[in-house]
Design a protein around this motif. Structure first.
Motif, PDB file in Angstrom:
ATOM      1  N   GLN A  88      23.917  59.626  60.470  1.00  0.00           N
ATOM      2  CA  GLN A  88      24.664  60.869  60.658  1.00  0.00           C
ATOM      3  C   GLN A  88      24.711  61.260  62.130  1.00  0.00           C
TER       4      GLN A  88
ATOM      5  N   HIS B 231      30.599  60.285  65.622  1.00  0.00           N
ATOM      6  CA  HIS B 231      30.801  60.400  64.180  1.00  0.00           C
ATOM      7  C   HIS B 231      29.797  59.483  63.485  1.00  0.00           C
TER       8      HIS B 231
ATOM      9  N   ASP C 222      28.108  61.129  57.467  1.00  0.00           N
ATOM     10  CA  ASP C 222      28.287  62.551  57.787  1.00  0.00           C
ATOM     11  C   ASP C 222      28.623  63.392  56.561  1.00  0.00           C
TER      12      ASP C 222
ATOM     13  N   ARG D 229      20.842  63.634  60.362  1.00  0.00           N
ATOM     14  CA  ARG D 229      21.051  64.759  61.267  1.00  0.00           C
ATOM     15  C   ARG D 229      19.794  65.607  61.440  1.00  0.00           C
TER      16      ARG D 229
END
Length: 251
Positions: free
Chosen positions: A23, A45, A49, A79
């Protein structure tokens, strides 16, 4: 006095797409990458994601993305700073979508941030794979010297050593160290793996994952007293040259 349009609207800097198999954004990568890419805009990106990683939905995501039996695993960052172990098949369509998003955002070229081996991924602009960039750079640097390769997961070691042996004439050893562990543990694991590889006769070391940082490179060099090549630095430097060349051609 009239000001030429070029002075009023200077051209935008060329953009490099950074596509991770995990992510984005990769907050662990930018501090190392940006100094290597002056005048280049980064577009990030991630293949994952849009995938959930919390609760029961997260467990199902991990199950769907897990490696097939006998498949060498991939490891990437989420993330929130955690990590996920992945197989190849489920990633390909997700990677293609992430590359397409980077191109829509203006990437003149895109670097796939994984040193694993992948089949062709569709793209409309130059798409760079970190694995051949890193392997060919290492081959050009080390000559016939024996090389020790540090990879994220011990189950990857045999496959990583085999793939490097296809391009390096000297002996190749590999050992695992998780770059996505908590900071102190990650540094200790990298240092220990580097020490073992040096003790095994390696003249050069390669930290073969985009997750390994400059700080980890320094830890490996101190522990092993060997020169250490960092995959993220090799791949990013070469990608910067490509995006500068092609980026000047973008409208």
């Amino acid at each position: 006095m009239d000001v030429p349009d070029s002075a009023e609207n200077p051209p935008a800097p060329p953009a490099l797409g950074l596509v991770t198999i995990g992510q984005a954004p990769r907050s662990d990568l930018r501090p190392d990458a940006e100094p290597l890419l002056p005048g280049v805009r980064l577009i990030e990106h991630g293949a994952l994601d849009n995938d959930p990683f919390d609760g029961e939905a997260g467990q199902e995501t991990r199950r769907l993305l897990a490696p097939e039996p006998g498949e060498a695993p991939l490891v990437s960052r989420l993330r929130d700073g955690g990590s996920v172990v992945l197989g190849h098949a489920a990633l390909i369509p997700r990677m293609e979508e992430a590359v397409a998003r980077a191109e829509r955002d203006g990437a003149a070229a895109t670097l796939l941030l994984c040193t694993g081996h992948f089949p062709a991924v569709r793209a409309t602009r130059p798409l760079l794979f970190a694995e051949p960039l890193v392997q060919q750079a290492v081959a050009a640097i080390v000559g016939t010297d024996p090389v020790g390769v540090v990879c994220p997961h011990p189950d990857q070691a045999e496959d990583v050593a085999r793939r490097f042996s296809e391009v390096l004439p000297g002996r190749v050893l590999a050992a695992g160290a998780n770059p996505y562990a908590p900071r102190e543990r990650a540094l200790d694991e990298v240092a220990e793996a580097a020490r073992r590889l040096a003790d095994g006769g390696s003249s050069w070391l390669v930290l073969d994952c985009i997750g390994y940082t400059e700080e980890m490179r320094r830890a490996a060099a101190r522990a092993a007293d060997r020169p250490v090549l960092l995959a993220r630095a090799l791949a990013v430097r070469m990608a910067g040259e490509v995006v500068t060349a092609f980026g000047r051609q973008q409208p």
